[in-house]
Design a protein around this motif. Sequence first.
Motif, PDB file in Angstrom:
ATOM      1  N   GLY A 175       6.533   8.234  18.606  1.00  0.00           N
ATOM      2  CA  GLY A 175       7.015   8.562  17.266  1.00  0.00           C
ATOM      3  C   GLY A 175       6.574   7.578  16.213  1.00  0.00           C
ATOM      4  N   GLY A 176       5.924   6.489  16.615  1.00  0.00           N
ATOM      5  CA  GLY A 176       5.396   5.522  15.643  1.00  0.00           C
ATOM      6  C   GLY A 176       3.966   5.797  15.222  1.00  0.00           C
ATOM      7  N   VAL A 177       3.354   6.860  15.778  1.00  0.00           N
ATOM      8  CA  VAL A 177       1.962   7.194  15.459  1.00  0.00           C
ATOM      9  C   VAL A 177       1.897   8.060  14.204  1.00  0.00           C
ATOM     10  CG1 VAL A 177      -0.122   8.370  16.295  1.00  0.00           C
ATOM     11  CG2 VAL A 177       1.301   7.059  17.888  1.00  0.00           C
ATOM     12  N   ARG A 178       0.935   7.775  13.323  1.00  0.00           N
ATOM     13  CA  ARG A 178       0.685   8.625  12.158  1.00  0.00           C
ATOM     14  C   ARG A 178      -0.352   9.686  12.520  1.00  0.00           C
ATOM     15  NH1 ARG A 178       0.176   3.375   9.822  1.00  0.00           N
ATOM     16  NH2 ARG A 178       1.925   2.791   8.485  1.00  0.00           N
ATOM     17  N   VAL A 179      -0.438  10.746  11.712  1.00  0.00           N
ATOM     18  CA  VAL A 179      -1.412  11.804  11.979  1.00  0.00           C
ATOM     19  C   VAL A 179      -2.838  11.353  11.680  1.00  0.00           C
ATOM     20  CG1 VAL A 179       0.162  13.742  11.729  1.00  0.00           C
ATOM     21  CG2 VAL A 179      -1.034  12.838   9.705  1.00  0.00           C
ATOM     22  N   ASP A 180      -3.021  10.188  11.043  1.00  0.00           N
ATOM     23  CA  ASP A 180      -4.379   9.680  10.837  1.00  0.00           C
ATOM     24  C   ASP A 180      -4.817   8.763  11.980  1.00  0.00           C
ATOM     25  OD1 ASP A 180      -2.979   7.333  10.392  1.00  0.00           O
ATOM     26  OD2 ASP A 180      -3.692   7.044   8.338  1.00  0.00           O
ATOM     27  N   GLY A 181      -3.994   8.688  13.038  1.00  0.00           N
ATOM     28  CA  GLY A 181      -4.349   7.899  14.211  1.00  0.00           C
ATOM     29  C   GLY A 181      -3.926   6.453  14.145  1.00  0.00           C
ATOM     30  N   THR A 182      -3.390   6.007  12.999  1.00  0.00           N
ATOM     31  CA  THR A 182      -2.852   4.649  12.911  1.00  0.00           C
ATOM     32  C   THR A 182      -1.376   4.687  13.310  1.00  0.00           C
ATOM     33  OG1 THR A 182      -2.249   4.846  10.565  1.00  0.00           O
ATOM     34  CG2 THR A 182      -4.493   4.097  11.085  1.00  0.00           C
ATOM     35  N   ASN A 183      -0.663   3.605  13.091  1.00  0.00           N
ATOM     36  CA  ASN A 183       0.734   3.562  13.534  1.00  0.00           C
ATOM     37  C   ASN A 183       1.521   2.522  12.755  1.00  0.00           C
ATOM     38  OD1 ASN A 183      -1.154   2.099  15.764  1.00  0.00           O
ATOM     39  ND2 ASN A 183       0.621   0.807  15.253  1.00  0.00           N
ATOM     40  N   ALA A 184       2.844   2.677  12.780  1.00  0.00           N
ATOM     41  CA  ALA A 184       3.734   1.622  12.287  1.00  0.00           C
ATOM     42  C   ALA A 184       3.535   0.394  13.164  1.00  0.00           C
ATOM     43  CB  ALA A 184       5.179   2.090  12.344  1.00  0.00           C
ATOM     44  N   THR A 185       3.684  -0.781  12.604  1.00  0.00           N
ATOM     45  CA  THR A 185       3.340  -1.985  13.370  1.00  0.00           C
ATOM     46  C   THR A 185       4.533  -2.773  13.889  1.00  0.00           C
ATOM     47  OG1 THR A 185       3.205  -3.336  11.362  1.00  0.00           O
ATOM     48  CG2 THR A 185       1.190  -2.256  12.102  1.00  0.00           C
ATOM     49  N   ILE A 186       5.714  -2.534  13.342  1.00  0.00           N
ATOM     50  CA  ILE A 186       6.889  -3.301  13.761  1.00  0.00           C
ATOM     51  C   ILE A 186       7.941  -2.371  14.330  1.00  0.00           C
ATOM     52  CG2 ILE A 186       8.732  -4.856  13.000  1.00  0.00           C
ATOM     53  CD1 ILE A 186       5.970  -6.117  13.095  1.00  0.00           C
ATOM     54  N   PHE A 222       5.108   9.449  12.734  1.00  0.00           N
ATOM     55  CA  PHE A 222       5.613   8.548  11.692  1.00  0.00           C
ATOM     56  C   PHE A 222       4.927   8.880  10.366  1.00  0.00           C
ATOM     57  CE2 PHE A 222       5.382   4.439   9.388  1.00  0.00           C
ATOM     58  CZ  PHE A 222       6.737   4.159   9.317  1.00  0.00           C
ATOM     59  N   LYS A 223       5.675   8.771   9.289  1.00  0.00           N
ATOM     60  CA  LYS A 223       5.116   9.035   7.966  1.00  0.00           C
ATOM     61  C   LYS A 223       5.637   8.021   6.962  1.00  0.00           C
ATOM     62  CE  LYS A 223       3.284  11.136   4.392  1.00  0.00           C
ATOM     63  NZ  LYS A 223       1.847  10.908   4.083  1.00  0.00           N
ATOM     64  N   ASP A 224       4.713   7.456   6.188  1.00  0.00           N
ATOM     65  CA  ASP A 224       5.089   6.573   5.088  1.00  0.00           C
ATOM     66  C   ASP A 224       4.060   6.722   3.975  1.00  0.00           C
ATOM     67  OD1 ASP A 224       2.929   5.343   6.221  1.00  0.00           O
ATOM     68  OD2 ASP A 224       3.815   3.353   6.362  1.00  0.00           O
ATOM     69  N   ARG A 225       4.027   5.782   3.082  1.00  0.00           N
ATOM     70  CA  ARG A 225       3.125   5.853   1.925  1.00  0.00           C
ATOM     71  C   ARG A 225       1.661   5.656   2.327  1.00  0.00           C
ATOM     72  NH1 ARG A 225       4.705   5.494  -3.173  1.00  0.00           N
ATOM     73  NH2 ARG A 225       6.738   4.785  -2.499  1.00  0.00           N
ATOM     74  N   GLN A 226       1.422   5.010   3.481  1.00  0.00           N
ATOM     75  CA  GLN A 226       0.056   4.679   3.895  1.00  0.00           C
ATOM     76  C   GLN A 226      -0.661   5.915   4.439  1.00  0.00           C
ATOM     77  OE1 GLN A 226      -0.469   1.004   6.096  1.00  0.00           O
ATOM     78  NE2 GLN A 226      -1.749   2.065   7.601  1.00  0.00           N
ATOM     79  N   VAL A 227      -1.845   6.218   3.903  1.00  0.00           N
ATOM     80  CA  VAL A 227      -2.633   7.371   4.367  1.00  0.00           C
ATOM     81  C   VAL A 227      -4.102   6.982   4.484  1.00  0.00           C
ATOM     82  CG1 VAL A 227      -1.090   9.169   3.507  1.00  0.00           C
ATOM     83  CG2 VAL A 227      -2.849   8.223   1.977  1.00  0.00           C
ATOM     84  N   GLU A 228      -4.893   7.899   5.035  1.00  0.00           N
ATOM     85  CA  GLU A 228      -6.339   7.719   5.193  1.00  0.00           C
ATOM     86  C   GLU A 228      -6.651   6.404   5.893  1.00  0.00           C
ATOM     87  OE1 GLU A 228      -8.788   8.798   1.807  1.00  0.00           O
ATOM     88  OE2 GLU A 228      -7.073   9.848   0.913  1.00  0.00           O
ATOM     89  N   ARG A 229      -5.930   6.165   6.970  1.00  0.00           N
ATOM     90  CA  ARG A 229      -6.130   4.975   7.812  1.00  0.00           C
ATOM     91  C   ARG A 229      -6.051   3.683   7.004  1.00  0.00           C
ATOM     92  NH1 ARG A 229      -7.430   6.017  12.870  1.00  0.00           N
ATOM     93  NH2 ARG A 229      -8.647   4.114  13.240  1.00  0.00           N
ATOM     94  N   GLY A 230      -5.034   3.646   6.147  1.00  0.00           N
ATOM     95  CA  GLY A 230      -4.748   2.426   5.403  1.00  0.00           C
ATOM     96  C   GLY A 230      -5.601   2.198   4.186  1.00  0.00           C
ATOM     97  N   THR A 231      -6.427   3.160   3.800  1.00  0.00           N
ATOM     98  CA  THR A 231      -7.318   2.959   2.656  1.00  0.00           C
ATOM     99  C   THR A 231      -6.792   3.582   1.371  1.00  0.00           C
ATOM    100  OG1 THR A 231      -8.581   4.982   3.150  1.00  0.00           O
ATOM    101  CG2 THR A 231      -9.335   2.937   4.192  1.00  0.00           C
ATOM    102  N   ALA A 232      -5.673   4.311   1.452  1.00  0.00           N
ATOM    103  CA  ALA A 232      -5.152   4.984   0.263  1.00  0.00           C
ATOM    104  C   ALA A 232      -3.634   5.075   0.343  1.00  0.00           C
ATOM    105  CB  ALA A 232      -5.766   6.384   0.134  1.00  0.00           C
ATOM    106  N   VAL A 233      -3.040   5.471  -0.789  1.00  0.00           N
ATOM    107  CA  VAL A 233      -1.592   5.598  -0.899  1.00  0.00           C
ATOM    108  C   VAL A 233      -1.239   7.043  -1.217  1.00  0.00           C
ATOM    109  CG1 VAL A 233       0.424   4.961  -2.280  1.00  0.00           C
ATOM    110  CG2 VAL A 233      -1.230   3.208  -1.602  1.00  0.00           C
ATOM    111  N   ASP A 234      -0.257   7.569  -0.510  1.00  0.00           N
ATOM    112  CA  ASP A 234       0.245   8.921  -0.759  1.00  0.00           C
ATOM    113  C   ASP A 234       1.281   8.850  -1.878  1.00  0.00           C
ATOM    114  OD1 ASP A 234       1.286  11.435  -0.768  1.00  0.00           O
ATOM    115  OD2 ASP A 234       1.928  11.451   1.321  1.00  0.00           O
ATOM    116  N   LYS A 235       0.877   9.212  -3.085  1.00  0.00           N
ATOM    117  CA  LYS A 235       1.765   9.100  -4.240  1.00  0.00           C
ATOM    118  C   LYS A 235       2.861  10.158  -4.236  1.00  0.00           C
ATOM    119  CE  LYS A 235      -1.745   6.908  -7.116  1.00  0.00           C
ATOM    120  NZ  LYS A 235      -2.579   6.985  -8.343  1.00  0.00           N
ATOM    121  N   ASP A 236       2.708  11.172  -3.378  1.00  0.00           N
ATOM    122  CA  ASP A 236       3.740  12.213  -3.292  1.00  0.00           C
ATOM    123  C   ASP A 236       4.870  11.830  -2.344  1.00  0.00           C
ATOM    124  OD1 ASP A 236       2.355  13.923  -5.009  1.00  0.00           O
ATOM    125  OD2 ASP A 236       1.115  14.671  -3.359  1.00  0.00           O
TER     126      ASP A 236
END
Length: 899
Positions: free
Chosen positions: A395-406, A456-470
């Motif tokens: 459940g800590g994995v994002r759909v872009d293949g990255t993940n929450a770290t803590i 997992f979903k947060d503001r971080q998108v595109e493998r940490g290169t952009a921010v989801d303003k929505d």
Amino acid sequence: MKEIQFLDNKGTFSLKQPENYSYLYFPVAGERGIKSSLTPNLGGDSKLNQNAFLMEPVSSENLHNNRSGRNFWCRVKGKGCWSAVGQSAEAETKKFTPEQEKSELTAGFMWQKIERKTENYQLGAKVLSFVPLDYNVEIMQVQISNTGEEEQKITPVAAIPIYGRSADNIRDHRNVSSLLHRIRTTDCGVQVKPTLSFDERGHQINHLTYFVCGVSGKGEKPERFYPTVESFIGEGGSYTKPRALYEEEEGGKSGANAEGKEAMGGICFQETVLKPGESVSYTILLGATEQEQEIPDILRAFDSEEKVERAFKQTENYWKDQVNVGYYTGNKDFDNFMQWVSFQPMLRRIYGCSFLPHHDYGKGGRGWRDLWQDCLALLIMNPSEVRQMILDNYGGVRVDGTNATIIGEKPGEFIADRNNITRVWMDHGVWPFITTKLYMDQTGDLELLNQQVPYFKDRQVERGTAVDKDWDDGYGKMQKNAADEVYMGTVLEHILLQNLCAFYDVGEHGHIRLRGADWNDALDMAEQRGESVAFTCAYAGNLKQIARYMRILKRRYRQQKIELMEEMAMLFCDDSYSNKSIDKKHSILKKYLLQCRHRVSGAKIQMDIEYAAKNLEEKANWMMEHIRKTEWISEENGGGWFNSYYDNHGNAVEGIYEDGVRMMLTGQVFAIMSRTAEKNQMKAICDSAYRHLYNRETGGYRLNTNFREEKYDLGRMFGFAYGEKENGAVFSHMTVMFANALYQNGFVEDGHRALQTLADTALNFEVSRIYPGIPEYFNAEGRGMYHYLTGAASWYMLTMITEVFGVRGEAGDLVIEPKLQGEQFDKNGLAELQVNFAGKTFVIKYHNPGRKSYGGYEVSHVSCEQEAEVSWSKTRALIKREVIEKLKGDMAVITVELG
């Protein structure tokens, strides 16, 4: 005589004059929250979390500087004041002289006992520290004995400073936060309840009550109290020479209050007369609770010697039982060392990486890698708990293949990053499948792959290169679909996303981008052009193994298709050009990431398993062949190795230069483990690693040679002194993984050297200066650093069991394939392993009369006392899962004859 003496076969050890050694500390904790560290003089600290420290937080350097630790004094009529824990100005003066008091530390899992004798005062003391199972308190039981020939009058005084706030307040509002303290004395101790908590969360109303309470071994209450630091140490006094004791100030009665002061758990018991040979005991309780009314109940639970002794035995047995593996090699010290190695993953589960004195990982607690690698040990010792843990963890994995770290304190709770910094560690996608593969091998439960879990979903998108303003907090921490519902995907889908997204996220040389760092967190200054060849090998190995287990899934369950998120179809592009072309890879990845930026569609596709498996293998084969062609470095003498990294200028990091060889261990580990390296290359790597990286005196294989530059286009590690931490220290974790990779591929002698040198160095107390166990690394002098909290413990345990003793699962079946060396058998040629598998305890007995080493013996006969059907060849034996499940009883004994 050896400094450390083992007293049983469960790791219990002793050490004389432990205070003569710097940086020693011992973990004492429980399952309910309290986490303590204790030095031989009972320094250290105690805490619940980052914002609730009962005692002042300490770093490793504070251990020999601070005097604000736990103390217990005896004011001896007509003689003076004696510290039963050796924390006095007098003891400090006599240190390293013939007049130094005799002391000895004895310790086991989660308990420590210090014994001390003083000729000057004719007294002896035993101080036992542990955390009981049923209460969230640290217990300090003190026994004082009259060792002289005359009657003595003593007034016992416990003295424990109460810090009572956040760790941040050491440098942030230290005095101001003391003004919040509300202190009162009860009939048994001192309680502190600050009005507010000043910490990183802002000003919070405080609900915690910190307390230090005590009773005698007969349940007698204290007489007087010193509830503030200034009332105890006095003007010009100190913790090691408090004026209140030396000037015989009475202290206050119960029911007193104080505000805005530094608090002190100063508890004075009534004067007692000790005849020659007589003893008296006292129990001191340290804790913090939001339920202040439970403190009297805690006191009643431990208001007699008998109750404390009973609680201690329960605690001791509980932790011993948690380590349900046993090793017998004929070397008692090594076997006990392995008991501590097997216990260490439990310590990291409790302490994270931030709550022992070597807390240089910062204040984040346990991270993503820790979560998955600690599961490796749990899978060996207590696999029943791991299935749900694995499901929660995905459940800590994002759909872009990255993940929450803590990792949060609750199961399935994740935090994007400890400092809200958008970073991607490019290795993170590797570890979940490695752990899941072990789970499937040990249990045979491949159905786990089809279980549905969220993302997992947060503001971080595109493998940490952009921010989801929505996105905002109201959206929640789980990925939603187009219908604004929480999107669920299979575990296999999560695994595929982590590995496939990484496959496409490459740099200019065709290897996966280094990003914020990989396993080596100190390679953190090559964000733009850095690449990790090392973990490109690891991802390639994963892709091959994922394909293998998909085919097992198909064969075992007759499952023809896998269910995937519709957007993932493009990640299975099957033309060879997409493997080779960097631009094409970037285009595919960008298209996928944009489609999944905020929400996913929620639509699913069914993909043929064989098609998907073949696609993964093609990608893995291309990666491996590309590395073989482009990254191999040859030595004239037949040695060689792979370049592991590209720096931020796009240059290869390793090679043979005028100023010397530049070689790193990490790339060789994953090249061998993934079998990117071919057999002849593995042999060459072994030769070069031994020549350039091996240093027996400091623990074995260094992490890298000396680059002789401050290479700031790759990472901060090159700013460290050479031989320290990531810059050329013997880093236990990577050394153990090197050994594991070597064992897997038949290079047993080299693998054994790597493992054994680590153990020998750790057990050589004159060099390592650590209690038993494996540290994170050995520094330039061979001293063990960052003890206890290291992923090396899980990997060392895993390697010993599954590779050295060779007892492991393969998709649920039990395989026995020993790779023991001759020295790992006793004088009668016996070696033994006790381990849990498939809900039963297996005792595997190896009989090797000639004490031959691996390669010199064959499996000649295998028998099971429970008459189970066992098949064997010259190298290994196998027991099918269905056979194991039919065995009667909880234990099976298997004897393997080696001839």
